[in-house]
Enzyme design. Structure first.
Site, PDB file in Angstrom:
ATOM      1  N   ASP A  95       0.843  -1.204   0.000  1.00  0.00           N
ATOM      2  CA  ASP A  95       0.000   0.000   0.000  1.00  0.00           C
ATOM      3  C   ASP A  95       0.879   1.254   0.000  1.00  0.00           C
ATOM      4  O   ASP A  95       2.092   1.184   0.123  1.00  0.00           O
ATOM      5  CB  ASP A  95      -0.957  -0.008   1.206  1.00  0.00           C
ATOM      6  CG  ASP A  95      -0.221   0.023   2.540  1.00  0.00           C
ATOM      7  OD1 ASP A  95       0.785  -0.682   2.686  1.00  0.00           O
ATOM      8  OD2 ASP A  95      -0.648   0.771   3.446  1.00  0.00           O
ATOM      9  N   HIS A 141       1.803  -8.968  -3.733  1.00  0.00           N
ATOM     10  CA  HIS A 141       0.775  -7.963  -3.445  1.00  0.00           C
ATOM     11  C   HIS A 141       1.500  -6.633  -3.237  1.00  0.00           C
ATOM     12  O   HIS A 141       1.911  -6.300  -2.124  1.00  0.00           O
ATOM     13  CB  HIS A 141      -0.023  -8.367  -2.207  1.00  0.00           C
ATOM     14  CG  HIS A 141      -1.102  -7.386  -1.843  1.00  0.00           C
ATOM     15  ND1 HIS A 141      -2.357  -7.430  -2.398  1.00  0.00           N
ATOM     16  CD2 HIS A 141      -1.099  -6.323  -1.006  1.00  0.00           C
ATOM     17  CE1 HIS A 141      -3.091  -6.443  -1.905  1.00  0.00           C
ATOM     18  NE2 HIS A 141      -2.340  -5.755  -1.057  1.00  0.00           N
ATOM     19  N   ASP A 148       1.848 -17.609  -4.608  1.00  0.00           N
ATOM     20  CA  ASP A 148       2.317 -16.443  -5.366  1.00  0.00           C
ATOM     21  C   ASP A 148       1.127 -15.833  -6.114  1.00  0.00           C
ATOM     22  O   ASP A 148       0.957 -16.048  -7.312  1.00  0.00           O
ATOM     23  CB  ASP A 148       3.419 -16.883  -6.342  1.00  0.00           C
ATOM     24  CG  ASP A 148       3.973 -15.695  -7.122  1.00  0.00           C
ATOM     25  OD1 ASP A 148       3.769 -14.543  -6.685  1.00  0.00           O
ATOM     26  OD2 ASP A 148       4.602 -15.933  -8.173  1.00  0.00           O
ATOM     27  N   GLU A 200       2.461 -10.279   0.333  1.00  0.00           N
ATOM     28  CA  GLU A 200       2.731  -8.848   0.275  1.00  0.00           C
ATOM     29  C   GLU A 200       4.228  -8.631   0.503  1.00  0.00           C
ATOM     30  O   GLU A 200       4.958  -9.568   0.848  1.00  0.00           O
ATOM     31  CB  GLU A 200       1.907  -8.090   1.339  1.00  0.00           C
ATOM     32  CG  GLU A 200       1.971  -6.575   1.160  1.00  0.00           C
ATOM     33  CD  GLU A 200       0.900  -5.805   1.962  1.00  0.00           C
ATOM     34  OE1 GLU A 200       0.000  -6.439   2.549  1.00  0.00           O
ATOM     35  OE2 GLU A 200       0.989  -4.558   1.975  1.00  0.00           O
TER      36      GLU A 200
END
Ligand code: 9MR
Length: 561
Positions: free
Chosen positions: A163, A488, A530, A539
């Protein structure tokens, strides 16, 4: 013979130091012998397989190929008749040098508030995201209406993970771990060249990279009272898009005790390190120490301000739904901050304010648990402390060695011959950072005792991360034969480039499946997938890369020991 590379024969997919331990792990072996072969299938070494003393976490025994005695540099594969081949690997000096540098260069790719030029970023060049020059003070940050609507400038920093938000608690341990890497191995780290925009200056590249985040952190302190905002964030996570698309309003939210103490610790440590560069970075060390002390004073006055996002959202608007990092116990943050402030100032008052030995445990560091970071600092600087030395120091040293002995005891009996695979408890969210932080702890014990056995098991956890493990992946993007292709990680997903950003350690096996993505096996060390939706296993994060960077760079620095 069956070929199926890497399926049954697992090892470090990068390779081995000529003088180091070298092991491969064979699943379902029906043979007693193994061979080391050159690329043209010439057998250059053979040995007997040994059954693992204990079954793995899946209940099955493995066979171990120990070829430590073979030390001839070159390119090889491990071959077991009936089981097949390992992925190719090398034996040579400095075998991890590239992946070690990449693990730090990864932070350059995580930079907020700047475009990444092709000259440095290659095919991963991208536009600037999140300038953060006008960030709202969330009403929670002042506790009254005064600050609502006001804005501050808080640019730079690294994105936390997949993020695009910036969290002080997690930045703290990450930044400190990289600072420690430099502090512990300055000679080696001066040789690590990263090809980043600052590479031409006189500051070592690793410290230049740290400065990108440190300068952001410095803006996160309320200059009025010394308290530090918990995070700089969107109200909600950005979509899976490139950073420049993320134009939602940004906020600094609530000041808290954990963020403020982590900030104090990092700034105190930074002041020590950057004071060695007065010409290049005039005034920086002094500012860091001043701000560290201000933060400490705030925390002494506010010793139990928890960041409780749910409670906050009941009172203030807008609702904030990004990562919590909501720790509730601050005894470890107090120990860490006090230790760093003490070592940097030599003033005993800091340590007097805390209980250095609140209990007998020695918890492996994580974002919510930083006690050992304080212990490491006290122990490795003990020769500088003289008369001010805390009376607990001998006990801390004993405990560090006891921790290391405890970690390595039984590790060589496990199916993968590592500390990491001793216990299912090691496999939570971000398990690969547990493997790395165990390695860091063992390196601290080695530095204290010079006992080689700790180094051998630190290296074994590195072997684990790079392929000697239950999933058969090398968990670092771009380094190894079978590596994560779909982390991610927003830029890696959205940039249209097949290869993910390189040098990133994925979280790794985690049977918890908090993301609801089914992993192929719930055996703890096999619970990896994965898949870019699998944020609980795949992530990437700055606090996971940092101990990996420490471990792999430290091993390079110590390879001849
Ligand atoms: O690493 C964090 C892990 O220990 C927690 O269990 C998890 C859930 O709270 O959050 C992880 O941290 C995430 C953070 O909240 C937001 N950015 C991504 C982080 C890695 O997944």
């Amino acid at each position: 013979p069956v070929v199926n590379e890497g399926v049954n024969v697992r090892l470090n997919q990068i390779g081995f130091y000529p003088g180091g331990l070298k092991k491969g792990v064979i699943l379902n072996s029906k043979s007693n012998v193994f061979y080391i072969q050159t690329p043209d299938k010439k057998k250059v070494y053979n040995g007997k397989l040994k059954k693992s003393m204990k079954p793995g976490l899946n209940g099955r025994f493995t066979a171990i190929a120990d070829f430590s005695a073979f030390n001839h540099p070159g390119n090889y594969q491990l071959y077991v008749p009936g089981s097949g081949y390992s992925y190719p690997f090398q034996i040579k000096r400095s075998v991890h040098r590239n992946v070690a540098a990449a693990s730090i260069k990864a932070y350059y790719f995580m930079r907020a508030s700047v475009s990444l030029k092709e000259k440095y970023a290659g095919k991963w060049s991208r536009a600037e995201g999140h300038p953060d020059t006008s960030v709202f003070i969330h009403p929670s940050a002042a506790g009254d209406k005064r600050a609502a609507g006001m804005s501050i400038s808080s640019p730079r920093g690294w994105y936390d993970a997949g993020d695009y938000n910036k969290y002080i608690v997690n930045s703290g341990i990450s930044t400190s771990t990289l600072l420690s890497l430099y502090e512990d191995f300055p000679a080696y780290m001066k040789t690590v060249k990263l090809n980043i925009p600052e590479s031409g200056n006189k500051v070592p590249d690793v410290l230049d990279e740290v400065l990108w985040n440190l300068r952001w952190m410095l803006t996160m302190q309320d200059p009025g009272d010394g308290g530090v905002y918990h995070k700089l964030t969107n109200a909600a996570f950005d979509k899976m898009e490139m950073p420049e698309k993320g134009t939602e309003p940004r906020y600094v939210v609530q000041k808290g005790t954990a963020a403020t103490l982590d900030f104090a610790a990092v700034m105190a440590q930074a002041s020590r390190i950057f004071s060695k560069f007065p010409g290049e970075l005039p005034g920086l060390a002094d500012s860091c120490l001043l701000q560290a002390n201000k933060a400490w004073q705030w925390a002494i006055k506010n010793p139990d301000v928890v960041y409780d996002q749910d409670a906050m959202n009941k009172v203030f608007e807008p609702q904030i739904t990004t990562g919590g990092y909501g720790d509730r116990n601050f005894s470890d943050e107090f120990i860490w901050a006090a230790s760093e402030l003490f070592v940097s100032t030599q003033k005993p008052e800091y340590l007097k304010a805390v209980n250095l030995l609140p209990d007998t445990t020695m918890p492996i560091p994580a974002w919510s648990q930083v006690r050992l970071l304080g212990y490491y600092t006290l122990i490795k600087n003990s020769n500088l402390l003289g008369a001010n030395s805390p009376k607990e120091l001998p006990e801390l040293k004993n405990r560090l060695l006891a921790l290391a002995d405890n970690l390595i005891s039984g590790a060589a009996e496990t199916a993968y011959q590592t500390v990491m695979t001793k216990s299912a408890r090691h496999f939570g969210w971000g398990s690969n950072s547990e493997a790395a932080n165990e390695g860091v702890a063992l390196i601290q014990a080695y530095q204290l005792s010079k006992n080689r056995k700790y180094l051998d098991f630190a290296l074994a956890n590195l072997d684990y991360i790079l392929g000697r493990n239950g999933s058969g992946y090398s968990y670092v993007t771009g380094y190894g034969s079978k590596t994560p292709m779909h982390p991610h990680h927003r830029p890696s997903v959205a940039d249209g480039i097949v290869d993910p950003i390189p040098g990133l350690l994925v979280g790794g096996p985690n049977p918890g499946m908090q993301d609801k993505i089914k992993v192929p096996s719930v055996v703890p060390d096999e619970a990896y997938i994965d898949d870019d939706r699998a944020y609980a296993a795949n992530e990437i994060a700055i606090n996971w890369n940092a101990p990996f960077a420490y471990l792999v760079n430290a091993m390079e620095a110590l390879q001849d020991k």
